[in-house]
Design a protein around this motif. Sequence first.
Motif, short mmCIF file in Angstrom:
data_model
loop_
_atom_site.label_atom_id
_atom_site.label_comp_id
_atom_site.label_asym_id
_atom_site.label_seq_id
_atom_site.Cartn_x
_atom_site.Cartn_y
_atom_site.Cartn_z
N ASP A 12 0.83 -1.21 0.00
CA ASP A 12 0.00 0.00 0.00
C ASP A 12 0.86 1.26 0.00
O ASP A 12 2.05 1.21 0.30
CB ASP A 12 -0.97 -0.03 1.19
N ASN A 44 -2.30 -6.01 -6.76
CA ASN A 44 -2.84 -4.79 -6.16
C ASN A 44 -1.75 -3.86 -5.62
O ASN A 44 -1.91 -3.26 -4.56
CB ASN A 44 -3.84 -5.17 -5.06
N CYS A 78 -2.03 0.06 -3.53
CA CYS A 78 -3.39 0.30 -3.07
C CYS A 78 -3.39 1.35 -1.96
O CYS A 78 -2.36 1.62 -1.35
CB CYS A 78 -4.05 -0.99 -2.60
N GLY A 79 -4.58 1.91 -1.71
CA GLY A 79 -4.72 2.88 -0.63
C GLY A 79 -4.81 4.30 -1.15
O GLY A 79 -5.50 4.58 -2.12
N ALA A 123 -3.14 -1.18 -8.22
CA ALA A 123 -4.32 -0.43 -7.81
C ALA A 123 -4.48 0.72 -8.79
O ALA A 123 -3.50 1.27 -9.28
CB ALA A 123 -4.14 0.10 -6.39
N LEU A 136 -11.36 -4.07 -8.30
CA LEU A 136 -10.31 -3.30 -8.98
C LEU A 136 -10.77 -2.86 -10.37
O LEU A 136 -11.25 -3.68 -11.15
CB LEU A 136 -9.06 -4.16 -9.08
N ARG A 192 -8.60 2.88 7.03
CA ARG A 192 -7.45 2.04 6.66
C ARG A 192 -6.73 1.57 7.91
O ARG A 192 -6.55 2.34 8.85
CB ARG A 192 -6.47 2.81 5.77
#
Lengths: 163, 426
Positions: free
Chosen positions: A14, A59, A62-63, A87, B192, B383
């Motif tokens: 991430d 991925n 991501c974030g 991502a 995604l 998060r």
Amino acid sequence: MLNGTVFHYGDNVDTDVIIPARYLNAPSPAELAKHCMEDIDAEFVNKVRPGDVMVAGWNFGCGSSREHAPIAIQASGVSCVIAASFARIFYRNAINIGFPILECPEAAEKIRSGDRVSVDLTTGEIQDETTGETFHAAAPPAFIGNIIAKGGLLAYLKDKVNR
Amino acid sequence: MGMTMTQKILAAHAGLPSVRAGDLIEAKLDLVLGNDVTTPVAIGVFEAAGFERVFDPEKITVVLDHYTPCKDIKSAELCATARAFARKHGISHLYDTGAAGIEHALLPELGLVGPGDCVIGADSHTCTYGALGAFSTGVGSTDMAAGMAAGENWFRVPDAIRVVLTGSFRPFVSGKDVILDLIGRIGVDGALYQSLEFTGPGVAALSMDDRFTIANMAIEAGAKNGIFPVDDKTLEYGKGRFRREIRIFEADPDAHYARTVEIDLDALEPTVALPHLPSNTRPVSAVKGLPINQVVIGSCTNGRISDLRAAAAILKGRCVAPGLRCIVIPATQAVYLQCLEEGLAKIFIESGCALSTPTCGPCLGGHMGVMSAGERAVATTNRNFVGRMGHVKSEVILANPAVAAASAVRGCVADPAELEQEGCTC
């Protein structure tokens, strides 16, 4: 042709570990590069050499939307990132700043940390010189290729607005 | 073949009769957003490319919310850069300390976004406005610069996952549990490059605040956007608020969806996400008792008035556990004022919470509640990545406001239903 040593990471890397938020208030690329990957691999910044290649799983990036993430990786000297998938915001950001990324699940799975790889961005060919294996990443769509060819999104738009 | 709601909005903004998933289009933007972290980078890109004017100063919004009130000199300099740019280009929608709130709570509140809009924001949680029936998505700073310069940007038209909601919530369950449950089921990259289109009879039972929370975390499933149909609640919310003429889009009956996920709201329990991914979900009953050091109630996900009411209902007449810190952060000035007027502020302070001015602050480990090594928080944020709220060896558990408040009282992960049975403790 890009050529370098591989730093391999797992799935779902991430943007908080690529560049922690505590450094986002220092947005110069050189300053960001000093802390790149700090929370996942504290040794990365000491080991990375210009041209090295980052390889990761699914991925990647991501974030958060922080463009500081591809900027930090690029400024650390990494020449491209190969991942099983990216991502979407990271994917856009990398294209927009002209930082090469390649989607190739097979390469992401088989290439190991420390391998030497060469990457041909025009053909998408990835050669693992340590194991002798070759992989092929898909070329970007023509529209995106055009943005990259113009030198990034802003140059592309400038051209369009001026027309 | 029919179009999804998202595809219809994109087609309309691209001036096309129809679009299909995978098409690359250029669409006109109704609003371009940035914050104190991303706007200075966008300004650098904008100026380096030699642009001298923004496309429309009224359609650009800058919210100084992440490190504000400025936590240090570097942060102050970022804000100064953003302010100077806004002055130079006549951007009136710059929201600074005293007017600012967390961007994704503030923009809907001010009516700057509404149904049918096409919005980009240099913040990943820009997807929040899908709650209003808008297409809105998070982008980076170069995209923001492009949007400011040209008033348009490129998009790959997304495919969609249809999320069908049925039933209504049991006590102590809210929008946060819907989105955590969904992310737990489809994974952090389960959507995604796709839209999450929420539909079904359960939508009507959701408050606007629940919808904001759900759309807000679409990004945590990797989605490009999350979107809700426009109904009476949306229109009621927007009365006297929406500043643009609204455009209502509906998915075609024969729209194509990559898959359909069904969520029965009646069956949902309060849900938490354990470190270090939002998809690492458990029912709260399975992890209660896990010790914690801090609780954070706020953020663009859960800092709205109904979130704070849910937390206050638990905290009323009770005390924050000894040795635990509970930080409550209303998302906007208006929410803060409402907390004062409704007596929630008194409840928070009397129970031993710190009540903060609006800021993103601890959610991203910025300030106002950063953790040391070995500490663990229950947070209503979005998060729980490694190091998200501070030290790389600190941990975040995501939860809804009622669970967070109950955990603050117990000093460990707690189920609000159990606390309810015990009555008041202080």
